[in-house]
Scaffold this motif. Sequence first.
Motif, mmCIF file in Angstrom:
data_model
loop_
_atom_site.group_PDB
_atom_site.id
_atom_site.type_symbol
_atom_site.label_atom_id
_atom_site.label_comp_id
_atom_site.label_asym_id
_atom_site.label_seq_id
_atom_site.Cartn_x
_atom_site.Cartn_y
_atom_site.Cartn_z
ATOM 1 N N ARG A 221 0.838 -1.197 0.000
ATOM 2 C CA ARG A 221 0.000 0.000 0.000
ATOM 3 C C ARG A 221 0.879 1.255 0.000
ATOM 4 N N ASN A 222 0.517 2.194 -0.837
ATOM 5 C CA ASN A 222 1.288 3.410 -1.047
ATOM 6 C C ASN A 222 0.686 4.529 -0.186
ATOM 7 N N VAL A 223 1.403 4.982 0.833
ATOM 8 C CA VAL A 223 0.894 6.015 1.731
ATOM 9 C C VAL A 223 1.069 7.389 1.094
ATOM 10 N N THR A 224 -0.053 8.070 0.853
ATOM 11 C CA THR A 224 -0.021 9.403 0.236
ATOM 12 C C THR A 224 -0.845 10.423 1.020
ATOM 13 N N TYR A 225 -1.381 10.031 2.164
ATOM 14 C CA TYR A 225 -2.384 10.819 2.880
ATOM 15 C C TYR A 225 -1.991 10.880 4.356
ATOM 16 N N LEU A 226 -1.850 12.092 4.884
ATOM 17 C CA LEU A 226 -1.511 12.298 6.289
ATOM 18 C C LEU A 226 -2.631 13.076 6.977
ATOM 19 N N ARG A 227 -3.119 12.511 8.085
ATOM 20 C CA ARG A 227 -4.104 13.184 8.924
ATOM 21 C C ARG A 227 -3.379 13.707 10.162
ATOM 22 N N VAL A 228 -3.524 14.999 10.437
ATOM 23 C CA VAL A 228 -2.811 15.646 11.534
ATOM 24 C C VAL A 228 -3.821 16.166 12.551
ATOM 25 N N SER A 229 -3.765 15.647 13.772
ATOM 26 C CA SER A 229 -4.603 16.162 14.856
ATOM 27 C C SER A 229 -3.864 17.329 15.501
ATOM 28 N N VAL A 230 -4.385 18.544 15.360
ATOM 29 C CA VAL A 230 -3.677 19.716 15.868
ATOM 30 C C VAL A 230 -3.944 19.956 17.353
ATOM 31 N N THR A 231 -4.966 19.321 17.904
ATOM 32 C CA THR A 231 -5.295 19.443 19.323
ATOM 33 C C THR A 231 -6.266 18.340 19.704
ATOM 34 N N ASP A 232 -6.271 17.968 20.980
ATOM 35 C CA ASP A 232 -7.295 17.033 21.455
ATOM 36 C C ASP A 232 -8.441 17.787 22.125
ATOM 37 N N ARG A 233 -8.342 19.109 22.164
ATOM 38 C CA ARG A 233 -9.375 19.911 22.830
ATOM 39 C C ARG A 233 -10.525 20.197 21.880
ATOM 40 N N CYS A 234 -11.701 20.372 22.465
ATOM 41 C CA CYS A 234 -12.907 20.615 21.668
ATOM 42 C C CYS A 234 -13.878 21.435 22.493
ATOM 43 N N ASN A 235 -14.714 22.207 21.811
ATOM 44 C CA ASN A 235 -15.750 22.967 22.499
ATOM 45 C C ASN A 235 -17.033 22.169 22.672
ATOM 46 N N LEU A 236 -17.061 20.924 22.151
ATOM 47 C CA LEU A 236 -18.198 20.019 22.341
ATOM 48 C C LEU A 236 -17.727 18.775 23.098
ATOM 49 N N SER A 237 -18.684 17.977 23.538
ATOM 50 C CA SER A 237 -18.372 16.714 24.233
ATOM 51 C C SER A 237 -19.242 15.603 23.664
ATOM 52 N N CYS A 238 -19.012 15.279 22.383
ATOM 53 C CA CYS A 238 -19.843 14.273 21.717
ATOM 54 C C CYS A 238 -19.684 12.917 22.403
ATOM 55 N N ARG A 239 -20.779 12.247 22.628
ATOM 56 C CA ARG A 239 -20.790 11.045 23.463
ATOM 57 C C ARG A 239 -19.923 9.937 22.898
ATOM 58 N N TYR A 240 -19.833 9.825 21.573
ATOM 59 C CA TYR A 240 -19.065 8.735 20.976
ATOM 60 C C TYR A 240 -17.590 9.085 20.834
ATOM 61 N N CYS A 241 -17.196 10.306 21.185
ATOM 62 C CA CYS A 241 -15.822 10.760 20.972
ATOM 63 C C CYS A 241 -15.059 10.914 22.284
ATOM 64 N N ARG A 242 -15.607 11.660 23.213
ATOM 65 C CA ARG A 242 -14.921 11.859 24.489
ATOM 66 C C ARG A 242 -15.956 12.152 25.570
ATOM 67 N N GLU A 243 -15.599 11.808 26.813
ATOM 68 C CA GLU A 243 -16.458 12.100 27.942
ATOM 69 C C GLU A 243 -16.092 13.461 28.526
ATOM 70 N N LYS A 244 -17.064 14.088 29.181
ATOM 71 C CA LYS A 244 -16.881 15.463 29.650
ATOM 72 C C LYS A 244 -15.677 15.630 30.574
ATOM 73 N N ASP A 245 -15.429 14.666 31.437
ATOM 74 C CA ASP A 245 -14.385 14.821 32.454
ATOM 75 C C ASP A 245 -13.053 14.181 32.067
ATOM 76 N N MET A 246 -12.919 13.742 30.824
ATOM 77 C CA MET A 246 -11.641 13.170 30.404
ATOM 78 C C MET A 246 -10.549 14.244 30.424
ATOM 79 N N PRO A 247 -9.362 13.928 30.949
ATOM 80 C CA PRO A 247 -8.285 14.929 30.975
ATOM 81 C C PRO A 247 -7.741 15.197 29.576
ATOM 82 N N PHE A 248 -7.305 16.425 29.345
ATOM 83 C CA PHE A 248 -6.667 16.768 28.080
ATOM 84 C C PHE A 248 -5.182 16.442 28.156
ATOM 85 N N ILE A 249 -4.555 16.290 26.989
ATOM 86 C CA ILE A 249 -3.113 16.084 26.925
ATOM 87 C C ILE A 249 -2.431 17.355 27.443
#
Length: 335
Positions: A10-38
């Motif tokens: 497989r030829n890797v041509t695509y990079l996904r970059v997470s610029v932060t783990d912080r968010c102004n929402l708390s979507c239930r399937y993504c993160r819980e409200k009280d989870m610590p940030f990096i």
Amino acid sequence: MNELIDAHGRNVTYLRVSVTDRCNLSCRYCREKDMPFIPHESILRFEEMEDIIGLMAEMGVRKLRFTGGEPFVRKGFMDFLRRIRQKHPRLGLRITSNGTLLGPHIEALKELDAMMNISLDTLDRARFASITGKDLLPDVLENLRRMAALGVRLKVNTVAMRGQNDKELPALAALAMEHPLDVRFIEFMPMGEGSIWSESLFWPADEMLAAARRHWELIPCDEANRNAEERGPAKLWKLRDREGRLSAGRFGLISSVSHTFCTTCNRLRLTADGQIRTCLYDDGEWPVRDTLRTQGLEAVRRVILDAVASKPLGSEILARSKGPVAIKRMSAIGG
């Protein structure tokens, strides 16, 4: 010459970059409200991201996606985007956002020729507030309307959950009837520590397809007419309603669980805390942040090559699992 070819060819041509783990929402399937940030000192600096992106562009990456958390909560993100576009004008630029903070930036995003993916799981205001923890649906819809009117390249991504938003498929897909955008329904993936995923919530793509066909005639889009940069995991259709009208946009399905596309996966992920992750379903990570800070960019190149060489087939990991796979939460990985 592309250096990023894994052991499965497989030829890797695509990079996904997470610029932060912080968010102004708390979507239930993504993160819980009280989870610590990096911790702040563990997050990659923008300058470090620029160095890594430049290296990976030399190694064959042609497409970038910036994710979070929510990328627009990070101060200086738009200036960072401008520098990336100036340094790498030929790279395909993509951003995944929850859509709530885009208002001041829409014209600039059009100028940068950035394709926007907006995560939107419901058109019901009360349900949106329940899923995300904030009553911001009107903001998202207004920003979608403005982007569509301005001609920003646009996709809407919906995580489909049985019993949660399955009844909304017609209304969400109808956005593609009126606007030149893709509305894509994504199977709920069983991953992340504390995930709410369960068999009862999982709604397979085949059933979504059947549900869509009860409302529209679905006309498959010709894959041959999509250039290599635009091809992805979604199967796409134009919609024709009972009055014979053809949709302005497209309806799509991403069957990330029931019909995996791992054999053609062309991506790597750079996490918010500076790790290379080769597979969403695998917790194996390679440390580029600490390598860059202590040994320099050429050492990072060796780490990336080692990571690509060990890139697994996610479908095999999923097949072995009895429940959620991987531990790291989605907000830190970047999806």
